[in-house]
Design an enzyme around this catalytic site. Structure first.
Site, PDB file in Angstrom:
ATOM      1  N   ARG A   1      87.329  54.786  25.800  1.00 20.14           N
ATOM      2  CA  ARG A   1      87.816  54.775  24.408  1.00 20.14           C
ATOM      3  C   ARG A   1      88.098  56.178  23.866  1.00 20.14           C
ATOM      4  NH1 ARG A   1      84.900  54.842  20.122  1.00 20.14           N
ATOM      5  NH2 ARG A   1      83.049  54.018  21.126  1.00 20.14           N
TER       6      ARG A   1
ATOM      7  N   TYR B   1     111.383  47.447  13.590  1.00 19.71           N
ATOM      8  CA  TYR B   1     110.809  46.438  14.487  1.00 19.71           C
ATOM      9  C   TYR B   1     109.926  45.501  13.657  1.00 19.71           C
ATOM     10  CZ  TYR B   1     107.776  44.394  18.015  1.00 19.71           C
ATOM     11  OH  TYR B   1     107.058  43.510  18.782  1.00 19.71           O
TER      12      TYR B   1
ATOM     13  N   ASP C   1     110.341  55.738  16.637  1.00 26.38           N
ATOM     14  CA  ASP C   1     110.082  54.715  17.647  1.00 26.38           C
ATOM     15  C   ASP C   1     111.230  54.823  18.658  1.00 26.38           C
ATOM     16  OD1 ASP C   1     109.914  52.366  19.142  1.00 26.38           O
ATOM     17  OD2 ASP C   1     109.076  51.221  17.481  1.00 26.38           O
TER      18      ASP C   1
ATOM     19  N   LYS D   1     107.788  47.861  27.222  1.00 22.61           N
ATOM     20  CA  LYS D   1     109.218  47.691  27.458  1.00 22.61           C
ATOM     21  C   LYS D   1     109.669  48.521  28.675  1.00 22.61           C
ATOM     22  CE  LYS D   1     108.463  45.247  23.893  1.00 22.61           C
ATOM     23  NZ  LYS D   1     108.611  45.721  22.517  1.00 22.61           N
TER      24      LYS D   1
HETATM   25  C1  LIG Z   1     107.896  45.734  21.314  1.00 18.57           C
HETATM   26  C2  LIG Z   1     108.125  46.807  20.343  1.00 18.57           C
HETATM   27  C3  LIG Z   1     107.067  47.373  19.606  1.00 18.57           C
HETATM   28  C4  LIG Z   1     105.639  46.852  19.699  1.00 18.57           C
HETATM   29  O1  LIG Z   1     105.103  47.014  20.954  1.00 18.57           O
HETATM   30  P1  LIG Z   1     103.973  46.043  21.588  1.00 18.57           P
HETATM   31  O2  LIG Z   1     103.758  46.635  22.921  1.00 18.57           O
HETATM   32  O3  LIG Z   1     104.516  44.662  21.581  1.00 18.57           O
HETATM   33  O4  LIG Z   1     102.769  46.154  20.687  1.00 18.57           O
HETATM   34  C5  LIG Z   1     107.367  48.404  18.744  1.00 18.57           C
HETATM   35  N1  LIG Z   1     108.623  48.858  18.598  1.00 18.57           N
HETATM   36  C6  LIG Z   1     109.661  48.337  19.265  1.00 18.57           C
HETATM   37  C7  LIG Z   1     111.029  48.887  19.043  1.00 18.57           C
HETATM   38  C8  LIG Z   1     109.459  47.305  20.171  1.00 18.57           C
HETATM   39  O5  LIG Z   1     110.490  46.773  20.821  1.00 18.57           O
END
Ligand SMILES: *Cc1c(COP(=O)(O)O)cnc(C)c1O
Length: 384
Positions: free
Chosen positions: A48, A102, A174, A199
Site C-alpha cells: 500500500r 469520462y 486524462d 485500456k
Molecule cells: C476507463 C477510463 C477511465 C477509468 O478507468 P478504470 O480503469 O475503469 O477505473 C478513466 N478515463 C478514461 C478516459 C477511461 O476510458
C-alpha cells in the site's frame, strides 16, 4: 547509454525491468511479498506504500513513456483520478473540468465532491476560453481530456498548460484515449498525466489498473494522500501489466493505423451520417490534433443514417464485439447512451452532442479489410 532516452519500443520492451540478480532470467521476477525487512534498509517496502519491487520498477517505465520524473500505479483508472484530485483539493477549493468528461470521473465529482465541500465547474465547451471563463479565485486544479470520449474533441494542451501557469493552478490530463504512443502532454507543459491502464497499457481486456505520472514534487503530494486511501495494485497484476506494456508501441500503432483506415472508409459510406475522428481533414480541430499528437489515436465514433437502428446493427456484427470498455487488441463497439453515459439525463447527453444512435468504435489489430466486411454484412442484414 540511458535506456529512458531511447525510442518508444525500446522503452516499452526494456525500461523498468526488475533485474533477476539470482538466476539472470530474461524477464522480471515477480515479488509477491507483502512483508519486508524494516531494519538496515533504505526503503521500507509495503504494497500500500506503492513501493514493492514490481510496483517501483514498472513506475519507471510509465515515467519514461510520459517523459516525467516519476509515476505511481493504482488499482484502477478511477483510483488514479480520485487520488490525484484529492491530493490537490481540500474543502473550500474549486476544480474546473471539461464537460465532455469520462462518465466515471464525472460521477465521482458530482457524487463525492458535494460531501467534501469541494466546488466544481463543468466547462461549457472544450476551448481554452471555456476553461478560463470557469476559473474562480479558489480554483486549484484544471483537468482536461483530449481526445475526449466519445466525440473525440481536441483541446489545446499547450494553451491549457499556459493558462494554469499564468494563474498558478495545477493542470492535469486524462491521456487514456491517446496513450503515450500518440501523445505526451508533459512536453506541452501540463503538470500531471493520468491513465486508465485498463485500456491501452493492458491492451488485452484482462487487467484493471491506473497510473499517474508527473514531477517528484507533485507525486509526493499524491503519495501522501494515496497511502491513506489505499488503492495500490497487486504485484501479480503489476507483473501482468509490465508484460502487456512491452508490446504497447506495436499494438497501439497498428490500432491507430486501423482507425485511420476505417475512419476514411466509413466517411465515404452511404449508410454513415457522420464520423468523428481527429485524423479526418473535416474534423474541426484536425490541425490542432496534428500539432500535439504523434498519431490520431485508435478510437473513433460514428452515426448511422436514421433508417438503421444502431442496436440492430451492433447485434448483427460477427467479428467486432459489441462490448464495454476499449483499447483491447480486439475491435469493439458500444453505445455511449447505454453504457459510459447512461447515468446522464437525456438533456445532459444532448448538451454534449451524444445522440442515441452514436456508436463508439475501439479499433483492434485485426485486418482492416475484415473489419470493413463485418460492418458491411451487418448493415446489409439490418436493411434486409
Ligand atoms: C476507463 C477510463 C477511465 C477509468 O478507468 P478504470 O480503469 O475503469 O477505473 C478513466 N478515463 C478514461 C478516459 C477511461 O476510458
Amino acid at each position: 547509454m540511458k535506456l529512458e532516452n531511447q525510442g518508444l519500443n525500446t522503452i516499452c520492451a526494456h525500461v523498468g525491468e526488475v533485474p533477476d540478480e539470482q538466476f539472470k532470467g530474461a524477464i522480471s521476477p515477480i515479488y509477491l511479498s507483502s512483508s519486508y525487512q524494516f531494519m538496515d534498509v533504505d526503503v521500507k517496502r509495503y504494497p500500500r506504500y506503492f513501493n514493492t519491487p514490481n510496483q517501483e520498477y514498472l513506475a519507471k517505465k510509465i515515467a519514461a513513456l510520459e517523459h516525467t520524473e516519476t509515476a505511481m500505479i493504482f488499482g484502477s483508472g478511477m483510483a488514479a483520478i480520485s487520488h490525484m484530485f484529492l491530493a490537490f483539493l481540500k474543502s473550500g477549493d474549486h476544480i474546473v473540468v471539461q464537460n465532455t468528461l469520462y462518465g466515471g470521473t464525472s460521477n465521482f465529482i458530482r457524487e463525492e465532491f458535494p460531501k467534501l465541500n469541494i466546488e466544481f465547474t463543468f466547462t461549457n465547451g472544450y476551448k481554452v476560453e471555456d476553461f478560463e471563463a470557469a476559473i474562480q479565485p479558489n480554483t486549484k486544479l484544471i483537468h482536461i481530456e483530449t481526445p475526449s470520449n466519445p466525440l473525440l474533441t481536441i483541446t489545446d494542451i499547450k494553451a491549457i498548460a499556459h493558462l494554469g501557469k499564468q494563474k498558478n493552478i495545477v493542470t492535469s490530463i486524462d491521456n487514456t484515449f491517446a496513450s503515450p504512443v500518440n501523445q505526451n502532454p508533459i512536453d506541452f507543459g501540463i503538470d500531471l498525466v493520468m491513465h486508465s491502464a485498463t485500456k491501452y497499457f493492458g491492451g488485452h481486456s484482462d487487467i484493471c489498473a491506473g497510473a499517474v505520472a508527473g514531477s517528484k514534487d507533485h507525486l509526493d503530494k499524491i503519495w501522501n494522500v494515496s497511502k491513506n486511501y489505499g488503492g495500490s495494485l497487486s504485484d501479480f497484476t503489476v507483473w501482468m501489466l509490465e508484460r502487456s506494456m512491452k508490446t504497447m508501441g506495436l499494438r497501439v500503432k497498428a490500432q491507430t493505423k486501423n482507425a485511420n483506415k476505417l475512419a476514411k472508409w466509413l466517411d465515404k459510406q452511404a449508410f454513415v451520417k457522420q464520423v468523428y475522428y481527429p485524423g479526418l481533414k473535416s474534423h474541426p480541430e484536425h490541425k490542432l490534433a496534428k500539432s500535439q499528437m504523434k498519431g490520431f489515436g485508435a478510437m473513433l465514433s460514428f452515426e448511422l443514417i436514421d433508417s438503421i437502428s444502431s442496436d440492430q446493427f451492433m447485434k448483427q456484427l460477427k467479428l467486432i464485439k459489441a462490448s464495454m470498455s476499449l483499447a483491447g487488441i480486439e475491435s469493439t463497439m458500444l453505445s455511449p447512451t447505454q453504457t459510459s453515459h447512461s447515468l446522464l439525463t437525456p438533456e445532459q447527453r444532448l448538451e454534449i452532442g451524444i445522440s442515441d444512435g452514436l456508436i463508439r468504435f475501439s479499433l483492434g489489430i485485426e485486418e482492416a479489410k475484415d473489419l470493413k466486411a463485418d460492418i458491411k454484412q451487418a448493415v446489409k442484414a439490418v436493411l434486409k
